[in-house]
Design an enzyme around this catalytic site. Structure first.
Site, mmCIF file in Angstrom:
data_model
loop_
_atom_site.group_PDB
_atom_site.id
_atom_site.type_symbol
_atom_site.label_atom_id
_atom_site.label_comp_id
_atom_site.label_asym_id
_atom_site.label_seq_id
_atom_site.Cartn_x
_atom_site.Cartn_y
_atom_site.Cartn_z
ATOM 1 N N ASP A 1 0.867 -1.168 0.000
ATOM 2 C CA ASP A 1 0.000 0.000 0.000
ATOM 3 C C ASP A 1 0.909 1.225 0.000
ATOM 4 O O ASP A 1 2.066 1.154 0.426
ATOM 5 C CB ASP A 1 -0.884 -0.020 1.248
ATOM 6 C CG ASP A 1 -1.620 1.285 1.448
ATOM 7 O OD1 ASP A 1 -2.319 1.714 0.521
ATOM 8 O OD2 ASP A 1 -1.454 1.893 2.528
ATOM 9 N N ASP B 1 -7.127 -1.772 3.176
ATOM 10 C CA ASP B 1 -6.159 -2.804 2.786
ATOM 11 C C ASP B 1 -6.560 -4.186 3.304
ATOM 12 O O ASP B 1 -6.051 -5.200 2.807
ATOM 13 C CB ASP B 1 -4.768 -2.463 3.337
ATOM 14 C CG ASP B 1 -4.261 -1.141 2.833
ATOM 15 O OD1 ASP B 1 -4.499 -0.832 1.657
ATOM 16 O OD2 ASP B 1 -3.621 -0.405 3.608
#
Length: 663
Positions: free
Chosen positions: A350, A563
């Site tokens: 991420d 996420d």
């Protein structure tokens, strides 16, 4: 009632992590004898065995007398364990060893049987020491946490109270040099706190009013008044301990197989031993008794074939690795994580909060009006944006709140705030006696709020929106857009990590972000990441991770709620423990407590070293079994040598596993 109180007292005592020498029912004089009592008994048995062996050449009767003590000290615990296992219809290594040791007396090889019991007891003592070392992280954490706290009364005075009895919203006082007993928010005070025991970070960090502080932090200077936010069972240290225990309970596939295989194997070996006792005289014409007899050879086979080293080869290695990681500030939720990480060929990151610090600074606000007049001023737009963002915990929300506070702009009353995961927030804001329906989020979300994607206002924004290294959020108030420009920073020492992962470890590097493509490209170029995907929603990240994982094992590193779905699907999920959300941490297999991505390279090396040591242990254990069993049956390996090979292999395997404790 009394039994219940005793049980609770013992539970509290053992929670301190102390060994048997500190048992509350031992007297001061007897406590030294209680420390490492199993090892002491084994060594004493070894002395009696040596005495018995020497006396066997001169006075057999006196030799038998000392041998009796050997069987009493080492054989009694073995017999108790054997009867317990047999009562549950379980045949395992302990049963094999005990049967072999006591059968040796029947064939006149009592000293060899005593040698087996002594070495087996020493081996088990070594295993206990290995287990104690591998659990040192849990013990140190338990010892670190105070059992009492100083509770502040309404009149300002304090009194001591057990942390187990302190509830949420209670205010406590922590002074210089003390350890924070519970998680909470600082109500008053400012100081430097050491977090080495929690995260491995040696440098103290500053904590002040309004910031959170975790249980286990040591106050270097200053005094804090803390409002408790979590009870003792939900504290940071309690969570870490539960994760370590959970990690030890989750066993790799090879270990799961050996656990299932152990009972079948042990039963088979016992059956084969009795078959060899009967068949060897018929096939080779040897006697049943004597050192050349079938009973003697079959017992040597039984001992050589017992898989003690094989059984401990895997758990000791993984427990040692998990403990080493815990001391470095890396929590693993099981040996399976190490296995999977060692086999991963791609790593997905991420961006915001992971590759970048996630601590955004709002640097500018721009106004875009199509026609007419703007519904609000820039300051009012800042107030609207900050008020909308109170519905979420996101770097942009924190930055907007800080920006509004720095300009001394108060928040507004809001209604029906609705977060749109991965996109933005919408809701009604009260401004100057009017109710305004407002939306704030990324370009695609705000674009969809207009009638058509080719809306001239959106097109004008597209032409000048993106700046290198900047993050953009758009606020829509009626037909006016406000562009909030944020600056993020790439984490220190990330570039060397990416080079190590790509060039040395051979990982394919991928970056996923909900940010705009220009900013994503800027970060990817800075870090030499070839593949990146931008403007992603949580479901988009999940789809991409699914696609990559269908081609090769993939690990994902993230920190936010958006996420979590993708992390849950990845072969290995790595979460940022300090800035990560609870959802991301729950979805993770590995938690980096101090958010240092450099530890990923160390962790990969540790995972590969763990697999290598596991293979070494298995090779040694299987080698002893394969090379010693047949010669034992043929009479080339005597009973005493089979005992030494068996127990020696077990000790070597345990010591080899301890190499993983080194950081």
């Amino acid at each position: 009632m009394i039994e219940s109180q005793i049980s609770e007292s013992l539970e509290e005592f053992f929670a301190l992590g102390k060994d048997e020498a500190y048992h509350p029912y031992l007297t001061e004089k007897s406590r030294p004898w209680g420390k490492n009592i199993s090892l002491r008994a084994s060594i004493l048995s070894a002395c009696f065995l040596l005495t018995s062996f020497i006396l066997s050449f001169y006075t057999p009767l006196l030799s038998a007398f000392f041998l009796t003590f050997v069987f009493f000290l080492s054989g009694t615990p073995a017999l108790i364990n054997t009867f317990e296992h047999l009562s549950h219809l379980k045949i395992n290594i302990s049963v094999l060893m005990t049967v072999a040791a006591f059968l040796s007396i029947a064939i006149g090889s009592g000293i060899e049987g005593g040698l087996l019991l002594v070495l087996f007891a020493l081996s088990e003592s070594m295993e206990e020491m290995v287990a104690r070392k591998t659990k040192s992280a849990i013990s140190s954490l338990r010892k670190l946490t105070p059992t009492i706290a100083h509770v502040i009364q309404p009149d300002g005075s304090t009194f001591q109270k057990s942390v187990k009895e302190i509830g949420v919203d209670t205010e406590i006082l922590v002074r210089t040099g003390e350890v924070a007993p519970l998680d909470g928010v600082i109500v008053e005070g400012k100081c430097s706190v050491g977090m080495m025991h929690l995260t491995g970070e040696s440098n103290p960090v500053t904590r002040e009013e309004g910031e959170e502080i975790q249980a286990g932090c040591i106050l270097v200077d200053g005094t804090l008044r803390i409002k408790v936010t979590k009870t003792s069972k939900d504290s940071t240290i309690a969570r870490i301990i539960s994760l370590i225990i959970e990690a030890g309970a989750k066993r790799p596939k090879v270990q799961q197989f050996l656990d299932r295989f152990g009972e079948i194997y042990s039963t088979t070996i016992i059956i084969l031993t009795f078959c060899f006792i009967i068949l060897l005289p018929l096939i080779f014409g040897i006697p049943y008794t004597g050192i050349e007899g079938s009973v003697y050879r079959s017992l040597a086979f039984l001992i050589a074939a017992s898989p003690c080293a094989l059984i401990i080869a895997i758990p000791t290695a993984y427990l040692s690795a998990i403990s080493a990681c815990a001391r470095k500030g890396i929590l693993l939720k099981g040996g399976l994580s190490l296995d999977a990480l060692a086999h991963c060929r791609a790593m997905v990151f991420d961006k915001t909060g992971t590759l970048t610090t996630g601590n955004l600074d709002c640097v500018s606000v721009e106004e875009k009006v199509i026609d007419g007049t703007a519904p609000c001023t820039l300051d009012e737009a800042i107030a609207i944006a900050a008020s909308l963002e109170t519905a979420v915990k996101h770097p942009i929300a924190f930055a907007l709140n800080d920006y509004a506070q720095s300009k001394k702009i108060p928040l507004l009353q809001t209604e029906s705030l609705t977060p749109i995961p991965g996109s933005g927030i919408e809701g009604t804001v009260h401004l100057n006696g009017k109710k305004l329906f407002c939306q704030i989020g990324n370009l695609s979300y705000i674009q969809s709020a207009f009638e058509a994607s080719h809306h001239p206002l959106v097109q004008s924004v597209k032409d000048e929106l993106f700046k290198e290294g900047h993050v953009i959020a758009l606020l829509k108030v009626e037909s006016t857009l406000y562009l909030f420009n944020f600056l993020d920073h790439i984490r220190d020492n990330i570039k060397p990590l990416m080079q190590t992962l790509h060039t040395q470890a051979g990982y394919e590097l991928v970056m996923l972000t909900g940010d705009n493509p220009n900013n994503a490209q800027f970060v990817a170029n800075q870090l030499s990441i070839d593949t990146y995907h931008a403007n992603l929603k949580p479901e988009d990240k999940l789809a991409l991770v699914e696609k990559i994982s269908s081609e090769k094992p993939v690990a994902m590193v993230g920190d936010g709620i958006n996420d979590a779905p993708a992390m849950a699907y990845a072969h290995v999920a790595i979460a940022m423990g300090e800035v990560g959300t609870g959802t991301a941490i729950d979805a993770a297999d590995i938690v980096l407590l101090r958010d240092d991505l450099q530890e990923i390279a160390w962790l990969i090396r540790k995972s590969k070293k763990t697999l290598r040591i596991v293979k070494e242990n298995l090779t040694l254990a299987l080698g002893v079994i394969l090379l010693a069993t047949t010669p034992a049956l043929l009479g080339y390996i005597p009973l005493w040598l089979a005992v030494i090979l068996h127990e020696g292999g077990t000790v070597i395997v345990g010591l080899n596993s301890l190499r993983l404790l080194r950081r």
